[in-house]
Design a protein around this motif. Structure first.
Motif, PDB file in Angstrom:
ATOM      1  N   ALA A 118       0.827  -1.209   0.000  1.00  0.00           N
ATOM      2  CA  ALA A 118       0.000   0.000   0.000  1.00  0.00           C
ATOM      3  C   ALA A 118       0.859   1.255   0.000  1.00  0.00           C
ATOM      4  N   ARG A 119       2.033   1.192   0.631  1.00  0.00           N
ATOM      5  CA  ARG A 119       2.929   2.359   0.660  1.00  0.00           C
ATOM      6  C   ARG A 119       3.501   2.666  -0.714  1.00  0.00           C
ATOM      7  N   ARG A 120       3.455   1.706  -1.620  1.00  0.00           N
ATOM      8  CA  ARG A 120       3.923   1.935  -2.992  1.00  0.00           C
ATOM      9  C   ARG A 120       2.871   2.635  -3.843  1.00  0.00           C
ATOM     10  N   ASN A 121       1.689   2.804  -3.311  1.00  0.00           N
ATOM     11  CA  ASN A 121       0.586   3.441  -4.019  1.00  0.00           C
ATOM     12  C   ASN A 121       0.853   4.951  -4.111  1.00  0.00           C
ATOM     13  N   LYS A 122       1.349   5.393  -5.266  1.00  0.00           N
ATOM     14  CA  LYS A 122       1.713   6.797  -5.442  1.00  0.00           C
ATOM     15  C   LYS A 122       0.506   7.718  -5.338  1.00  0.00           C
ATOM     16  N   ALA A 123      -0.671   7.249  -5.714  1.00  0.00           N
ATOM     17  CA  ALA A 123      -1.879   8.063  -5.602  1.00  0.00           C
ATOM     18  C   ALA A 123      -2.176   8.379  -4.137  1.00  0.00           C
ATOM     19  N   LEU A 124      -1.975   7.402  -3.269  1.00  0.00           N
ATOM     20  CA  LEU A 124      -2.186   7.618  -1.843  1.00  0.00           C
ATOM     21  C   LEU A 124      -1.163   8.613  -1.300  1.00  0.00           C
ATOM     22  N   VAL A 125       0.082   8.494  -1.736  1.00  0.00           N
ATOM     23  CA  VAL A 125       1.132   9.435  -1.317  1.00  0.00           C
ATOM     24  C   VAL A 125       0.750  10.855  -1.730  1.00  0.00           C
ATOM     25  N   ASP A 126       0.252  11.025  -2.954  1.00  0.00           N
ATOM     26  CA  ASP A 126      -0.134  12.352  -3.443  1.00  0.00           C
ATOM     27  C   ASP A 126      -1.278  12.944  -2.617  1.00  0.00           C
ATOM     28  N   LYS A 127      -2.247  12.115  -2.274  1.00  0.00           N
ATOM     29  CA  LYS A 127      -3.390  12.589  -1.485  1.00  0.00           C
ATOM     30  C   LYS A 127      -2.941  12.973  -0.073  1.00  0.00           C
ATOM     31  N   ILE A 128      -2.072  12.178   0.513  1.00  0.00           N
ATOM     32  CA  ILE A 128      -1.557  12.498   1.849  1.00  0.00           C
ATOM     33  C   ILE A 128      -0.694  13.754   1.788  1.00  0.00           C
ATOM     34  N   SER A 129       0.096  13.904   0.728  1.00  0.00           N
ATOM     35  CA  SER A 129       0.919  15.105   0.565  1.00  0.00           C
ATOM     36  C   SER A 129       0.043  16.357   0.486  1.00  0.00           C
ATOM     37  N   ALA A 130      -1.053  16.285  -0.257  1.00  0.00           N
ATOM     38  CA  ALA A 130      -1.971  17.419  -0.345  1.00  0.00           C
ATOM     39  C   ALA A 130      -2.556  17.742   1.026  1.00  0.00           C
ATOM     40  N   THR A 131      -2.845  16.719   1.801  1.00  0.00           N
ATOM     41  CA  THR A 131      -3.380  16.919   3.148  1.00  0.00           C
ATOM     42  C   THR A 131      -2.344  17.611   4.032  1.00  0.00           C
ATOM     43  N   ILE A 132      -1.093  17.220   3.900  1.00  0.00           N
ATOM     44  CA  ILE A 132      -0.018  17.847   4.685  1.00  0.00           C
ATOM     45  C   ILE A 132       0.144  19.312   4.283  1.00  0.00           C
ATOM     46  N   ILE A 133       0.088  19.599   2.988  1.00  0.00           N
ATOM     47  CA  ILE A 133       0.167  20.987   2.517  1.00  0.00           C
ATOM     48  C   ILE A 133      -0.973  21.806   3.126  1.00  0.00           C
ATOM     49  N   LEU A 134      -2.182  21.262   3.077  1.00  0.00           N
ATOM     50  CA  LEU A 134      -3.342  21.982   3.597  1.00  0.00           C
ATOM     51  C   LEU A 134      -3.242  22.190   5.103  1.00  0.00           C
ATOM     52  N   GLN A 135      -2.875  21.157   5.835  1.00  0.00           N
ATOM     53  CA  GLN A 135      -2.761  21.282   7.294  1.00  0.00           C
ATOM     54  C   GLN A 135      -1.700  22.319   7.649  1.00  0.00           C
ATOM     55  N   SER A 136      -0.584  22.297   6.948  1.00  0.00           N
ATOM     56  CA  SER A 136       0.484  23.264   7.193  1.00  0.00           C
ATOM     57  C   SER A 136       0.005  24.684   6.903  1.00  0.00           C
ATOM     58  N   TYR A 137      -0.716  24.868   5.801  1.00  0.00           N
ATOM     59  CA  TYR A 137      -1.259  26.178   5.447  1.00  0.00           C
ATOM     60  C   TYR A 137      -2.223  26.673   6.528  1.00  0.00           C
ATOM     61  N   MET A 138      -3.093  25.795   6.986  1.00  0.00           N
ATOM     62  CA  MET A 138      -4.094  26.187   7.986  1.00  0.00           C
ATOM     63  C   MET A 138      -3.410  26.556   9.310  1.00  0.00           C
ATOM     64  N   GLU A 139      -2.404  25.805   9.702  1.00  0.00           N
ATOM     65  CA  GLU A 139      -1.677  26.109  10.933  1.00  0.00           C
ATOM     66  C   GLU A 139      -0.906  27.409  10.808  1.00  0.00           C
ATOM     67  N   PHE A 140      -0.311  27.643   9.646  1.00  0.00           N
ATOM     68  CA  PHE A 140       0.465  28.860   9.404  1.00  0.00           C
ATOM     69  C   PHE A 140      -0.422  30.099   9.439  1.00  0.00           C
ATOM     70  N   ASN A 141      -1.679  29.958   9.058  1.00  0.00           N
ATOM     71  CA  ASN A 141      -2.589  31.104   8.953  1.00  0.00           C
ATOM     72  C   ASN A 141      -3.591  31.200  10.096  1.00  0.00           C
ATOM     73  N   LYS A 142      -3.326  30.545  11.204  1.00  0.00           N
ATOM     74  CA  LYS A 142      -4.240  30.632  12.366  1.00  0.00           C
ATOM     75  C   LYS A 142      -4.190  32.018  12.958  1.00  0.00           C
TER      76      LYS A 142
END
Length: 137
Positions: A113-137
């Motif tokens: 499952a860790r080889r699933n690049k689509a899952l990596v991309d979705k998790i990466s987008a989530t990390i970008i969003l979480q970081s953005y939201m924390e940065f702009n609190k």
């Protein structure tokens, strides 16, 4: 207050994450083929209230834009033209793929499952969003 949508752009696949309506929690939404990204976004924006689009800014360690910047910058310009009512912003995406892999490993996801690049991309987008939201609190 509308949702925030984050994009982890890739030349083949693009990860997408979205906040809840209160902008408290980031969640992975989808991984789409990049060639169909703009059509997918149009359909999503017609159904959901999104006020901010966060585009992962591909940056090298020294802070200079990475090679994929030449694709990401025009995408952001097209999104600004197509959706003038939405704020389009960039957020640093350094280390998101590495953090996504680490998150998958720590969560106990199996090797295949860790080889699933689509899952990596979705998790990466989530990390970008979480970081953005924390940065702009």
């Amino acid at each position: 207050m509308g949702r925030i949508l984050a994009i982890d752009y890739g030349t083949k696949r693009t990860g997408i994450a979205v906040s809840d309506p209160l902008r408290l929690i980031a969640g992975g939404l989808e991984t789409v083929e990049t060639k169909g990204l703009e059509a997918w976004l149009a359909k999503y924006f017609a159904a959901e209230d999104v006020t901010t689009i966060v585009v992962g800014k591909p940056t090298q360690m020294d802070g200079t834009p990475s090679e994929t910047w030449r694709f990401v910058e025009p995408l952001a310009a097209r999104l600004r033209r197509a959706y003038p009512d939405k704020e389009v912003v960039f957020h640093d995406e350094r280390f998101t793929s590495m953090l996504a892999h680490r998150t998958m490993l720590e969560s106990g996801i199996g090797r295949m499952a860790r080889r699933n690049k689509a899952l990596v991309d979705k998790i990466s987008a989530t990390i970008i969003l979480q970081s953005y939201m924390e940065f702009n609190k």
